[in-house]
Design a protein around this motif. Structure first.
Motif, short mmCIF file in Angstrom:
data_model
loop_
_atom_site.label_atom_id
_atom_site.label_comp_id
_atom_site.label_asym_id
_atom_site.label_seq_id
_atom_site.Cartn_x
_atom_site.Cartn_y
_atom_site.Cartn_z
N UNK A 161 1.08 -0.60 -0.06
CA UNK A 161 0.19 0.33 -0.46
C UNK A 161 0.94 1.27 -0.17
N UNK A 162 2.21 1.19 0.68
CA UNK A 162 3.08 2.84 1.07
C UNK A 162 3.34 2.75 -0.23
N UNK A 163 3.51 1.71 -1.64
CA UNK A 163 4.16 1.97 -3.05
C UNK A 163 2.56 2.70 -3.32
N UNK A 164 1.75 2.19 -3.52
CA UNK A 164 0.97 2.64 -4.56
C UNK A 164 0.69 4.40 -3.86
N UNK A 165 0.84 4.64 -2.78
CA UNK A 165 0.72 5.80 -2.67
C UNK A 165 1.88 6.43 -3.09
N UNK A 166 3.24 6.47 -2.84
CA UNK A 166 4.52 7.03 -2.77
C UNK A 166 4.98 6.64 -4.39
N UNK A 167 4.03 5.77 -4.97
CA UNK A 167 5.14 5.66 -6.40
C UNK A 167 4.77 6.32 -8.18
N UNK A 168 3.85 7.03 -7.35
CA UNK A 168 3.13 7.80 -8.34
C UNK A 168 2.18 7.40 -9.60
N UNK A 169 1.11 6.23 -8.80
CA UNK A 169 0.11 6.00 -9.46
C UNK A 169 -1.30 6.51 -9.57
N UNK A 170 -2.14 7.18 -9.92
CA UNK A 170 -3.30 7.40 -10.51
C UNK A 170 -4.15 6.59 -10.39
N UNK A 171 -5.53 7.56 -10.13
CA UNK A 171 -7.14 6.83 -10.67
C UNK A 171 -7.41 6.67 -11.65
N UNK A 172 -7.78 6.23 -12.45
CA UNK A 172 -8.31 7.16 -13.53
C UNK A 172 -9.79 6.38 -14.22
N UNK A 173 -10.26 6.83 -15.25
CA UNK A 173 -11.45 6.34 -15.62
C UNK A 173 -11.13 6.07 -17.02
N UNK A 174 -9.49 6.44 -17.55
CA UNK A 174 -9.49 5.66 -18.48
C UNK A 174 -8.06 5.40 -19.01
N UNK A 175 -8.10 4.07 -18.20
CA UNK A 175 -6.14 4.29 -18.67
C UNK A 175 -5.83 3.70 -19.61
N UNK A 176 -6.63 3.47 -20.62
CA UNK A 176 -6.27 2.83 -21.38
C UNK A 176 -6.53 1.07 -21.44
N UNK A 177 -6.00 0.39 -22.79
CA UNK A 177 -6.44 -1.18 -22.41
C UNK A 177 -5.03 -1.48 -22.87
N UNK A 178 -5.47 -2.43 -21.75
CA UNK A 178 -4.61 -3.39 -20.90
C UNK A 178 -3.93 -4.77 -21.51
N UNK A 179 -2.84 -5.37 -22.63
CA UNK A 179 -2.34 -6.54 -22.53
C UNK A 179 -2.70 -7.01 -21.74
N UNK A 180 -1.93 -8.91 -22.19
CA UNK A 180 -2.77 -10.02 -21.48
C UNK A 180 -1.48 -10.25 -19.92
N UNK A 181 -0.29 -9.20 -19.49
CA UNK A 181 0.74 -8.53 -18.36
C UNK A 181 -0.36 -7.96 -17.72
N UNK A 182 -1.46 -7.59 -16.86
CA UNK A 182 -1.51 -6.37 -16.52
C UNK A 182 -1.83 -5.90 -15.34
N UNK A 183 -1.09 -6.81 -14.54
CA UNK A 183 -1.04 -6.64 -13.10
C UNK A 183 1.46 -6.00 -13.71
N UNK A 184 1.91 -6.28 -14.59
CA UNK A 184 3.80 -5.53 -14.92
C UNK A 184 2.91 -4.20 -16.12
N UNK A 185 1.52 -4.35 -16.49
CA UNK A 185 1.66 -2.81 -17.26
C UNK A 185 1.70 -2.16 -16.05
N UNK A 186 0.53 -1.96 -14.82
CA UNK A 186 0.23 -1.42 -13.76
C UNK A 186 1.19 -0.92 -12.75
N UNK A 187 2.07 -1.85 -12.60
CA UNK A 187 3.11 -1.19 -11.57
C UNK A 187 4.05 -1.22 -12.05
#
Length: 676
Positions: free
Chosen positions: A387-413
């Motif tokens: 959770x600390x990584x999510x708070x401080x790692x420059x992650x954002x909450x959006x309705x239009x993140x674009x189309x994700x590929x097969x490795x969705x977790x890799x793309x997000x992190x």
């Protein structure tokens, strides 16, 4: 050229245009459910018929109508692969109603159109029973009744307003009967709809979640459920988590629920604390078999007519898809623990990841476990690190993140670093599993909005949410909402991602946001009242009504008897009212009418407007002076009683004398005589 208006149009043209407008109103709500060709052809036929009426041109020949009928039937079969069933039947009814207007020549044709219109009006309720549909169909009903009354006024050019007033009084006169039937007519099953396809195309939660699908629901402002807490004791919005499907199997992009036999094997130990919250849920149709409950409900919700079963992951299911509005009671605890407190083999299903999937996330998990600060750390410490990584790692909450590929977790992190709640929850669960922590995704609704008018909490499809649960030794499953680490305002109601309003809605909001909000709340409160008191008026509520009027153990037989007694009582009241009304009529006119009827029976028909003196003269000319003398004297007494300053006798005395009159024998003669 003289401008044509409804006041200057010939009556036939005016009446035809009015009927076509009513037909258009009946068909309008069906547009979303009709094939495109049916809507196009129906519109073209109605415009064509309107043009013929305005220009006073002849109607198309029979061959035109036959050709259109053949094309319509063929197109219906090609579209639905059948001519039977709800959708095919409605398509045929709509197009046949339009085609029938092309042979609208006589009153007989108009009556066929009227009654076909009544039937087409009812088919709207196959698809929607909402308040808006009911209001539209009420207007259509009044329009058809107006046209029907107008068709029974063949002489002259009576205004449509006069026919509308008569139609309105007819509807009001029938309203008590409709209300009694609504309250007491036994309800054996839902009146409208076919559960197999009633909810086709409707969005909502699913038992699968492809990363990105919940973001689509965020654009849907339709109501999913309404909740009424007992005593208005609602918990804080941050605790309003309404549980839906629990997902544990992952293929890299899509999450699915475990099979029921694997869910049951995991154990469902629920440990609660604190005071329970009682509440009532009005759930909109979803065509899904699960019930929404506030986390967590230890006992099955009370839903008459359905068999409710639970699963180990705290879900509640019914024995058939919910294709109708339902209302049920439940009780929940917001403070709880569930699942096995100690490690078990059944938790392995919540550690599984597809091989070679999301390699960078797997490497991140190994890297975090190798960190001396986390070496040998328990689950809570690992959760806080992520959770600390999510708070401080420059992650954002959006309705239009674009189309994700097969490795969705890799793309997000590592790549996009932005997403909606399901992107964040999915990436969180994959990382936790990579660190050997059992984890799963829970979908449902979070937050809601309190309607200050009726006191109900409203859950919309836009409140759809995904969060995580991780397993902790000694506690079991613990809720973790990683979206709250990226966007704290999402957990509650202060932050919602919504699409921009349309031009009209945007203008209203810009002028007065408070007015727009109050208008929406008022409409939803009215619509909720319709749902509670009309759509959700079930058999159990009918029996409750009988209890309130004194029945100890009411049954359907009692319901039928009450309805029968009410109908018999209404019939007797109507008969008594008719007798009373007749007694209020002028007794002198009734005597005159009886004399006219007796003369007609004896062979002499006199005009309805003939006064007694004229009737006496006609009788004397027809029967002779001697034979008609008693009748002539009586008629002159009747006239004197009415018009002389002190007329002889009373109506009662004249009525008695009338019964003793010697009437002339019947004789052949002209049907109507005039005095010579």
């Amino acid at each position: 050229m003289k401008k044509l208006t409804m006041a200057t149009l010939p009556r036939d043209t005016r009446d035809t245009l009015f009927l076509l407008a009513v037909i258009a109103l009946i068909i309008l709500p069906q547009v979303d459910h009709l094939p495109w060709w049916c809507t196009t052809l129906t519109t073209a036929v109605l415009i064509w018929r309107s043009t013929l009426a305005v220009q006073s041109k002849p109607l198309p020949s029979r061959w035109w109508r036959i050709a259109l009928l053949v094309v319509t039937v063929a197109a219906t079969f090609a579209t639905h692969r059948t001519l039977l069933g709800r959708d095919a039947g409605v398509t045929l009814i709509v197009i046949l109603l339009a085609l029938k207007t092309l042979e609208l020549r006589a009153r007989r044709d108009a009556f066929v159109v009227f009654f076909l219109g009544f039937f087409a009006m009812l088919t709207n309720f196959f698809y929607s029973q909402s308040l808006a549909t009911a209001i539209t169909m009420l207007l259509a009903l009044l329009g058809l009744l107006t046209a029907l009354v107008n068709a029974h006024m063949p002489v002259g050019r009576p205004p449509l307003a006069q026919a509308a007033r008569t139609a309105g009084w007819m509807a009001l006169a029938g309203a008590p009967i409709m209300f009694a039937l609504f309250l007491l007519f036994p309800r054996f099953a839902p009146l409208w709809g076919t559960p197999s396809d009633a909810m086709a195309g409707r969005s909502g939660l699913s038992n699968t979640m492809r990363v990105g699908t919940i973001a689509e629901l965020a654009l849907d402002e339709r109501v999913a459920a309404r909740i009424k807490f007992d005593g208005n004791r609602a918990p804080p919005q941050s605790q309003l988590y309404f549980r839906g499907p629990v997902l544990a199997q992952f293929d890299g992009r899509e999450w699915t629920a475990l099979p029921s036999w694997r869910r049951g094997a995991a154990g469902s130990e629920l440990r609660t604390s604190g005071e329970p919250l009682g509440y009532e849920v009005t759930l909109e149709p979803s065509n899904r078999p699960w019930l929404l409950t506030l986390d967590a409900a230890p006992r099955a919700p009370e839903l008459p007519g359905y068999e409710v079963t639970g699963s180990s992951d705290l879900q509640w299911f019914v024995n058939r898809p919910l294709s109708d509005l339902v209302r049920y009671r439940a009780q929940s605890y917001t403070r709880f623990e569930s699942g096995p407190a100690n490690s078990a083999n059944t938790l392995r299903a919540y550690l599984a990841l597809p091989p070679a999937s999301n390699p960078r996330t797997a490497a991140l998990a190994r890297e975090m476990l190798a960190d001396p600060a986390l070496a040998g750390a328990a689950t809570p410490a690992l959760v806080q690190a992520v959770l600390q990584r999510l708070r401080t790692g420059g992650y954002s909450y959006t309705l239009e993140p674009g189309v994700y590929g097969n490795d969705t977790a890799d793309e997000f992190w590592f790549d996009r670093k932005e997403g909606f709640c399901e992107h964040i929850a999915s990436a969180f669960v994959v990382l936790m599993r990579g660190m050997n922590v059992p984890a799963r995704i829970v979908t449902g609704y979070q937050g809601g909005e309190l309607n200050g008018i009726d006191g109900y909490w409203v859950l919309r499809q836009s409140d759809a949410h995904a969060w995580a649960e991780v397993w902790e030794a000694g506690k079991g499953w613990v809720r973790v909402d990683p979206t709250g680490a990226v966007a704290p305002g999402r957990v509650g109601q202060s932050m919602r991602l919504v699409q921009a309003p349309g031009l009209f809605a945007g203008a209203v909001i810009a002028m007065s946001p408070t007015f727009a909000q109050n208008l929406r709340a008022t409409w939803e409160a009215v619509n909720n009242g319709w749902n509670q008191w009309v759509l959700n008026y079930t058999q159990s509520r009918q029996l409750d009504l009988l209890k309130n009027i004194g029945f100890e153990a009411p049954s359907l037989e009692d319901l039928a008897y009450v309805l029968l007694y009410l109908l018999v009582g209404a019939s007797l009241a109507g008969a008594l009212w008719t007798l009373w009304e007749r007694s209020q009529h002028d007794p002198w006119l009734r005597l005159l009418g009886r004399a006219r009827a007796r003369l007609a029976k004896a062979g002499l028909a006199v005009p309805d407007t003939a006064p007694p003196r004229q009737m006496a003269a006609l009788a004397e000319a027809f029967f002779g002076i001697d034979e008609s003398a008693p009748l002539r004297d009586w008629l002159l007494k009747l006239e004197a009683q009415r018009y002389a300053p002190a007329g002889p006798g009373t109506p009662a005395a004249l009525r008695a004398e009338f019964c003793r009159l010697p009437w002339p024998a019947r004789k052949a003669g002209p049907a109507l005589l005039q005095p010579g």
